[in-house]
Design a protein around this motif. Structure first.
Motif, PDB file in Angstrom:
ATOM      1  N   LEU A  26       0.871  -1.174  -0.005  1.00 38.14           N
ATOM      2  CA  LEU A  26      -0.068   0.083  -0.024  1.00 38.14           C
ATOM      3  C   LEU A  26       0.960   1.049  -0.002  1.00 38.14           C
ATOM      4  O   LEU A  26       0.606   2.397  -0.618  1.00 38.14           O
ATOM      5  CB  LEU A  26      -0.787  -0.019   1.225  1.00 38.14           C
ATOM      6  CG  LEU A  26      -2.371   0.615   0.927  1.00 38.14           C
ATOM      7  CD1 LEU A  26      -3.018   0.307  -0.097  1.00 38.14           C
ATOM      8  CD2 LEU A  26      -3.005   0.754   2.383  1.00 38.14           C
ATOM      9  N   GLN A  29       2.028   2.011  -3.401  1.00 41.83           N
ATOM     10  CA  GLN A  29       0.853   2.632  -4.450  1.00 41.83           C
ATOM     11  C   GLN A  29       1.037   4.365  -3.924  1.00 41.83           C
ATOM     12  O   GLN A  29       0.882   4.873  -4.974  1.00 41.83           O
ATOM     13  CB  GLN A  29      -0.215   2.093  -4.064  1.00 41.83           C
ATOM     14  CG  GLN A  29      -0.500   0.521  -4.455  1.00 41.83           C
ATOM     15  CD  GLN A  29      -1.908  -0.239  -4.069  1.00 41.83           C
ATOM     16  OE1 GLN A  29      -2.634   0.428  -3.925  1.00 41.83           O
ATOM     17  NE2 GLN A  29      -1.823  -1.742  -4.091  1.00 41.83           N
ATOM     18  N   GLY A  30       1.200   4.302  -2.847  1.00 38.55           N
ATOM     19  CA  GLY A  30       1.319   5.755  -2.368  1.00 38.55           C
ATOM     20  C   GLY A  30       2.303   6.690  -2.963  1.00 38.55           C
ATOM     21  O   GLY A  30       2.137   7.707  -3.471  1.00 38.55           O
ATOM     22  N   GLN A  33       1.854   6.974  -6.630  1.00 39.71           N
ATOM     23  CA  GLN A  33       0.949   7.996  -6.815  1.00 39.71           C
ATOM     24  C   GLN A  33       1.485   9.342  -6.843  1.00 39.71           C
ATOM     25  O   GLN A  33       1.557  10.360  -7.534  1.00 39.71           O
ATOM     26  CB  GLN A  33      -0.245   8.075  -6.131  1.00 39.71           C
ATOM     27  CG  GLN A  33      -1.258   8.874  -5.995  1.00 39.71           C
ATOM     28  CD  GLN A  33      -2.258   8.778  -5.033  1.00 39.71           C
ATOM     29  OE1 GLN A  33      -2.608   7.672  -4.780  1.00 39.71           O
ATOM     30  NE2 GLN A  33      -2.948  10.132  -4.955  1.00 39.71           N
ATOM     31  N   ASP A  45      -2.320   9.355   1.811  1.00 36.00           N
ATOM     32  CA  ASP A  45      -2.457   8.666   2.973  1.00 36.00           C
ATOM     33  C   ASP A  45      -4.077   8.454   3.179  1.00 36.00           C
ATOM     34  O   ASP A  45      -4.869   7.418   3.289  1.00 36.00           O
ATOM     35  CB  ASP A  45      -1.981   9.239   4.302  1.00 36.00           C
ATOM     36  CG  ASP A  45      -2.270   8.467   5.599  1.00 36.00           C
ATOM     37  OD1 ASP A  45      -2.681   7.284   5.492  1.00 36.00           O
ATOM     38  OD2 ASP A  45      -2.171   8.880   6.682  1.00 36.00           O
ATOM     39  N   LEU A  48      -5.622   6.282   0.490  1.00 40.11           N
ATOM     40  CA  LEU A  48      -5.142   4.727   0.635  1.00 40.11           C
ATOM     41  C   LEU A  48      -5.801   4.113   1.614  1.00 40.11           C
ATOM     42  O   LEU A  48      -6.069   3.091   1.844  1.00 40.11           O
ATOM     43  CB  LEU A  48      -3.647   4.633   0.894  1.00 40.11           C
ATOM     44  CG  LEU A  48      -2.796   4.974  -0.409  1.00 40.11           C
ATOM     45  CD1 LEU A  48      -1.356   5.097  -0.047  1.00 40.11           C
ATOM     46  CD2 LEU A  48      -2.946   4.106  -1.533  1.00 40.11           C
ATOM     47  N   ALA A  51      -8.772   2.173   0.996  1.00 38.40           N
ATOM     48  CA  ALA A  51      -8.657   0.723   0.205  1.00 38.40           C
ATOM     49  C   ALA A  51      -9.194  -0.459   0.728  1.00 38.40           C
ATOM     50  O   ALA A  51      -8.982  -0.196   2.051  1.00 38.40           O
ATOM     51  CB  ALA A  51      -7.200   0.712  -0.257  1.00 38.40           C
ATOM     52  N   PHE A  54      -6.919  -2.136   3.446  1.00 39.52           N
ATOM     53  CA  PHE A  54      -6.249  -1.366   4.554  1.00 39.52           C
ATOM     54  C   PHE A  54      -6.572  -1.948   5.973  1.00 39.52           C
ATOM     55  O   PHE A  54      -5.750  -1.978   6.772  1.00 39.52           O
ATOM     56  CB  PHE A  54      -6.787   0.148   4.641  1.00 39.52           C
ATOM     57  CG  PHE A  54      -5.962   1.082   5.479  1.00 39.52           C
ATOM     58  CD1 PHE A  54      -4.663   1.538   4.915  1.00 39.52           C
ATOM     59  CD2 PHE A  54      -6.418   1.436   6.698  1.00 39.52           C
ATOM     60  CE1 PHE A  54      -4.004   2.364   5.943  1.00 39.52           C
ATOM     61  CE2 PHE A  54      -5.768   2.072   7.606  1.00 39.52           C
ATOM     62  CZ  PHE A  54      -4.300   2.750   7.220  1.00 39.52           C
TER      63      PHE A  54
END
Length: 164
Positions: A26, A29-30, A33, A45, A48, A51, A54
């Protein structure tokens, strides 16, 4: 393994390890991005946290990775660049993100063995990167581990030599 079951099933990964892996995924992914679109860590944050996965991450570790990488990105880039065969700007966003995340772990989490950091990075590169991106990530992180954790690397090599 028994005669009726010649291939024993693999043991499930400990929940802690799986939670850490999901945290890395995760956070990756941040960082990805941020690399593509910019923005600030708290907005990324918040997005995400919506998601589905999470609820299964180690929230503290995820936050440390995301905020830590974005806060220290310049210093991380300075660590990574000497180990590359090209300019950092020429890396794919996925490779950049994985190398930033892993370098952060190598620098700021000495309690995690360097081999574990590299293995996690390879798995992320296999899942999200290009066809041979995991090989490139592995090579760069091997060089970085030698620079950032020389004592740990030497100890690992000495143990490997003793076993042979």
């Amino acid at each position: 393994m028994t005669l009726s079951d010649p291939i024993a099933p693999a043991k499930p990964a400990p929940k802690f390890k799986k939670r850490r892996h999901l945290s890395r995924e995760l956070a990756l992914q941040g960082i990805y991005q941020w690399r593509l679109a910019g923005g600030n860590a708290s907005d990324i944050d918040a997005q995400l946290r919506e998601a589905k996965i999470f609820s299964r991450v180690d929230v503290t570790y995820f936050s440390d990775l995301l905020y830590g990488v974005l806060k220290h990105v310049t210093a991380l880039q300075e660590q990574i660049q000497p180990c590359l065969d090209r300019q950092l700007s020429e890396l794919s966003p996925v490779e950049f993100s994985i190398l930033s995340l892993s370098t952060y772990e190598l620098v700021h989490h000495p309690e995690i063995p360097y081999r574990a950091v590299i293995n996690e990075a390879i798995e992320l590169a296999k899942s999200y990167g290009g066809t041979d991106g995991h090989k490139y990530v592995n090579g760069v992180l091997d060089k970085l581990a030698g620079r950032l954790r020389p004592d740990e690397l030497a100890l690992h090599r000495a143990r490997s030599f003793k076993q042979n």
